[in-house]
Design a protein around this motif. Sequence first.
Motif, PDB file in Angstrom:
ATOM      1  N   GLN A 187      -5.444  -2.562  15.703  1.00  0.00           N
ATOM      2  CA  GLN A 187      -5.966  -3.804  15.148  1.00  0.00           C
ATOM      3  C   GLN A 187      -7.200  -3.540  14.286  1.00  0.00           C
ATOM      4  OE1 GLN A 187      -6.366  -7.289  17.578  1.00  0.00           O
ATOM      5  NE2 GLN A 187      -4.647  -6.720  18.905  1.00  0.00           N
ATOM      6  N   PHE A 188      -7.261  -4.257  13.174  1.00  0.00           N
ATOM      7  CA  PHE A 188      -8.378  -4.166  12.240  1.00  0.00           C
ATOM      8  C   PHE A 188      -9.228  -5.432  12.330  1.00  0.00           C
ATOM      9  CE2 PHE A 188      -5.360  -1.205  10.602  1.00  0.00           C
ATOM     10  CZ  PHE A 188      -6.068  -0.263   9.881  1.00  0.00           C
ATOM     11  N   GLY A 189     -10.497  -5.281  12.009  1.00  0.00           N
ATOM     12  CA  GLY A 189     -11.393  -6.422  11.897  1.00  0.00           C
ATOM     13  C   GLY A 189     -12.235  -6.298  10.644  1.00  0.00           C
ATOM     14  N   LYS A 190     -12.832  -7.399  10.264  1.00  0.00           N
ATOM     15  CA  LYS A 190     -13.699  -7.396   9.083  1.00  0.00           C
ATOM     16  C   LYS A 190     -14.738  -8.491   9.251  1.00  0.00           C
ATOM     17  CE  LYS A 190     -13.283  -7.187   4.045  1.00  0.00           C
ATOM     18  NZ  LYS A 190     -12.328  -7.362   2.928  1.00  0.00           N
ATOM     19  N   LEU A 191     -16.004  -8.113   9.309  1.00  0.00           N
ATOM     20  CA  LEU A 191     -17.070  -9.092   9.423  1.00  0.00           C
ATOM     21  C   LEU A 191     -17.293  -9.734   8.063  1.00  0.00           C
ATOM     22  CD1 LEU A 191     -19.632  -7.269  11.750  1.00  0.00           C
ATOM     23  CD2 LEU A 191     -17.837  -8.907  12.346  1.00  0.00           C
ATOM     24  N   GLU A 192     -17.260 -11.053   8.030  1.00  0.00           N
ATOM     25  CA  GLU A 192     -17.371 -11.771   6.763  1.00  0.00           C
ATOM     26  C   GLU A 192     -18.832 -12.016   6.413  1.00  0.00           C
ATOM     27  OE1 GLU A 192     -14.711 -15.118   6.857  1.00  0.00           O
ATOM     28  OE2 GLU A 192     -13.039 -13.878   7.585  1.00  0.00           O
ATOM     29  N   MET A 193     -19.564 -10.899   6.379  1.00  0.00           N
ATOM     30  CA  MET A 193     -20.971 -10.890   5.973  1.00  0.00           C
ATOM     31  C   MET A 193     -21.248  -9.535   5.345  1.00  0.00           C
ATOM     32  SD  MET A 193     -22.875 -10.270   9.663  1.00  0.00           S
ATOM     33  CE  MET A 193     -21.978 -11.587  10.484  1.00  0.00           C
ATOM     34  N   PRO A 194     -22.068  -9.472   4.306  1.00  0.00           N
ATOM     35  CA  PRO A 194     -22.356  -8.163   3.693  1.00  0.00           C
ATOM     36  C   PRO A 194     -23.285  -7.343   4.582  1.00  0.00           C
ATOM     37  CG  PRO A 194     -23.593  -9.898   2.584  1.00  0.00           C
ATOM     38  CD  PRO A 194     -22.709 -10.583   3.571  1.00  0.00           C
ATOM     39  N   LEU A 195     -22.873  -6.108   4.870  1.00  0.00           N
ATOM     40  CA  LEU A 195     -23.676  -5.213   5.702  1.00  0.00           C
ATOM     41  C   LEU A 195     -23.923  -3.863   5.027  1.00  0.00           C
ATOM     42  CD1 LEU A 195     -22.078  -5.893   9.217  1.00  0.00           C
ATOM     43  CD2 LEU A 195     -24.289  -6.706   8.360  1.00  0.00           C
ATOM     44  N   LEU A 196     -23.417  -3.722   3.784  1.00  0.00           N
ATOM     45  CA  LEU A 196     -23.598  -2.468   3.058  1.00  0.00           C
ATOM     46  C   LEU A 196     -23.799  -2.769   1.582  1.00  0.00           C
ATOM     47  CD1 LEU A 196     -23.291   0.758   3.397  1.00  0.00           C
ATOM     48  CD2 LEU A 196     -21.044   0.412   2.347  1.00  0.00           C
ATOM     49  N   TYR A 197     -24.798  -2.119   0.989  1.00  0.00           N
ATOM     50  CA  TYR A 197     -24.920  -2.112  -0.463  1.00  0.00           C
ATOM     51  C   TYR A 197     -24.034  -0.969  -0.963  1.00  0.00           C
ATOM     52  CZ  TYR A 197     -28.999  -5.160   0.020  1.00  0.00           C
ATOM     53  OH  TYR A 197     -29.831  -6.212   0.308  1.00  0.00           O
ATOM     54  N   TYR A 198     -22.918  -1.333  -1.602  1.00  0.00           N
ATOM     55  CA  TYR A 198     -21.902  -0.379  -2.032  1.00  0.00           C
ATOM     56  C   TYR A 198     -22.148  -0.046  -3.497  1.00  0.00           C
ATOM     57  CZ  TYR A 198     -17.143   1.440  -2.889  1.00  0.00           C
ATOM     58  OH  TYR A 198     -16.071   2.220  -3.218  1.00  0.00           O
ATOM     59  N   ARG A 199     -22.498   1.214  -3.755  1.00  0.00           N
ATOM     60  CA  ARG A 199     -22.912   1.599  -5.099  1.00  0.00           C
ATOM     61  C   ARG A 199     -21.708   1.987  -5.958  1.00  0.00           C
ATOM     62  NH1 ARG A 199     -28.024   2.855  -6.540  1.00  0.00           N
ATOM     63  NH2 ARG A 199     -28.562   3.337  -4.367  1.00  0.00           N
ATOM     64  N   VAL A 200     -21.628   1.387  -7.131  1.00  0.00           N
ATOM     65  CA  VAL A 200     -20.592   1.713  -8.111  1.00  0.00           C
ATOM     66  C   VAL A 200     -21.277   2.385  -9.298  1.00  0.00           C
ATOM     67  CG1 VAL A 200     -18.802   0.798  -9.625  1.00  0.00           C
ATOM     68  CG2 VAL A 200     -19.184  -0.250  -7.376  1.00  0.00           C
ATOM     69  N   HIS A 201     -20.865   3.597  -9.606  1.00  0.00           N
ATOM     70  CA  HIS A 201     -21.444   4.310 -10.745  1.00  0.00           C
ATOM     71  C   HIS A 201     -20.433   5.320 -11.263  1.00  0.00           C
ATOM     72  CE1 HIS A 201     -22.405   7.918  -8.235  1.00  0.00           C
ATOM     73  NE2 HIS A 201     -22.528   7.013  -7.292  1.00  0.00           N
ATOM     74  N   HIS A 202     -20.680   5.845 -12.426  1.00  0.00           N
ATOM     75  CA  HIS A 202     -19.703   6.682 -13.128  1.00  0.00           C
ATOM     76  C   HIS A 202     -19.311   7.918 -12.329  1.00  0.00           C
ATOM     77  CE1 HIS A 202     -17.489   8.451 -16.441  1.00  0.00           C
ATOM     78  NE2 HIS A 202     -18.176   9.558 -16.293  1.00  0.00           N
ATOM     79  N   ASN A 203     -20.262   8.483 -11.566  1.00  0.00           N
ATOM     80  CA  ASN A 203     -19.983   9.743 -10.863  1.00  0.00           C
ATOM     81  C   ASN A 203     -19.490   9.540  -9.431  1.00  0.00           C
ATOM     82  OD1 ASN A 203     -20.704  11.478 -13.001  1.00  0.00           O
ATOM     83  ND2 ASN A 203     -22.868  11.173 -12.559  1.00  0.00           N
ATOM     84  N   SER A 204     -19.273   8.299  -9.017  1.00  0.00           N
ATOM     85  CA  SER A 204     -18.803   8.068  -7.661  1.00  0.00           C
ATOM     86  C   SER A 204     -17.386   8.613  -7.494  1.00  0.00           C
ATOM     87  CB  SER A 204     -18.822   6.579  -7.319  1.00  0.00           C
ATOM     88  OG  SER A 204     -17.840   5.878  -8.065  1.00  0.00           O
ATOM     89  N   LYS A 205     -17.024   8.934  -6.246  1.00  0.00           N
ATOM     90  CA  LYS A 205     -15.698   9.489  -5.975  1.00  0.00           C
ATOM     91  C   LYS A 205     -14.608   8.539  -6.449  1.00  0.00           C
ATOM     92  CE  LYS A 205     -12.537  10.939  -2.305  1.00  0.00           C
ATOM     93  NZ  LYS A 205     -11.469   9.953  -2.649  1.00  0.00           N
ATOM     94  N   THR A 206     -14.761   7.255  -6.151  1.00  0.00           N
ATOM     95  CA  THR A 206     -13.738   6.282  -6.542  1.00  0.00           C
ATOM     96  C   THR A 206     -13.555   6.261  -8.052  1.00  0.00           C
ATOM     97  OG1 THR A 206     -14.177   4.900  -4.617  1.00  0.00           O
ATOM     98  CG2 THR A 206     -13.097   3.839  -6.476  1.00  0.00           C
ATOM     99  N   LYS A 207     -14.681   6.237  -8.780  1.00  0.00           N
ATOM    100  CA  LYS A 207     -14.605   6.220 -10.244  1.00  0.00           C
ATOM    101  C   LYS A 207     -13.941   7.485 -10.772  1.00  0.00           C
ATOM    102  CE  LYS A 207     -16.850   2.595 -12.200  1.00  0.00           C
ATOM    103  NZ  LYS A 207     -16.535   1.926 -13.472  1.00  0.00           N
TER     104      LYS A 207
END
Length: 324
Positions: A187-207
């Motif tokens: 089972q998965f859960g997700k708190l509907e409140m922000p608890l992390l500042y998620y950084r998006v930038h050119h060198n990030s792994k996702t990018k």
Amino acid sequence: MASVIMPVYNGELHLEEAIQSVLNQSYTDFEFIIINDGSTDQSLNIITKYKLLDNRIHVISRENRGLVFSLNEGIVAAKGKYIIRMDADDICYSNRFEKQIDFLETHRSVSILSSYVTIIGEENGLLEQKLNQPLVHPVKQFLTEWYCYCHPAVVMRKNIFKTLTGYQSYFAEDLDLWLRACNEQMQFGKLEMPLLYYRVHHNSKTKQDNLHLNGIKDAVLLKVKYVREKMGNLFHTYAVWGAGAGGITTTEIMNEHYPDLICVGLIDTYKQGLHGSIPILTPFEFDFSKVDYILVATEPGRAYAADYLEERELQLLNDYLPVI
């Protein structure tokens, strides 16, 4: 006790903020395992400085072996009941651990818990909107939504890894783990409140992964494998909706991993002609009665494709799958 696992590879620019945000948590009963994955910048010096200041920090430092190896190494070393994911360029809210661990302590059936996030760095309201949606139907959302569950905001029970045997070698390592957990009825859960500042930038792994289409390629493969192998939809012919980069990438992945399946065409509202020997047709020209399954591989045209297909009584997952 909890174990915070943070792989670091050349993360000097934002590393101090990330470490400090962990050390400043209102919940204090944790070990902080930092894996220096062969950094060539000042990351190890920064990590060493903080290790001298706080004995909760444990450092693993070696040559570069990649994110998946580092995560698994950290999990094996962890002594805590919970595994807390953290990236070297993000910032925790000061009450993140407290909120998530309190939830897991009172919701024993939940194995994996994420939260809403606040995007920092490059402005990206669309990504924040995708990440900050309630998790209602995990399997369906993992298969159909792109970025609906933030990996570095996750806390997991360590004991699930006995069943899941850690992360596997995919660029979309999080999607793979979520789908395998779904298959084990976790089972998965997700708190509907922000608890992390998620950084998006050119060198990030996702990018970087998406720039080279590595994450997208793995996501296409993982989604198709789940539909075929776990949901039993063994289609033989398929069409790909989208003749742009997403569509071409999807046909390449399908040809590589499912060479016995037949792509009967690419569907595109604006393009016509051929891709190799595969015809490119508009939705109005395409004969949907002659194909078993549709892979929707265009994000800009995704909503239109879904509306068009459902008007023809084709059903999500049963008859078509958004892979991009």
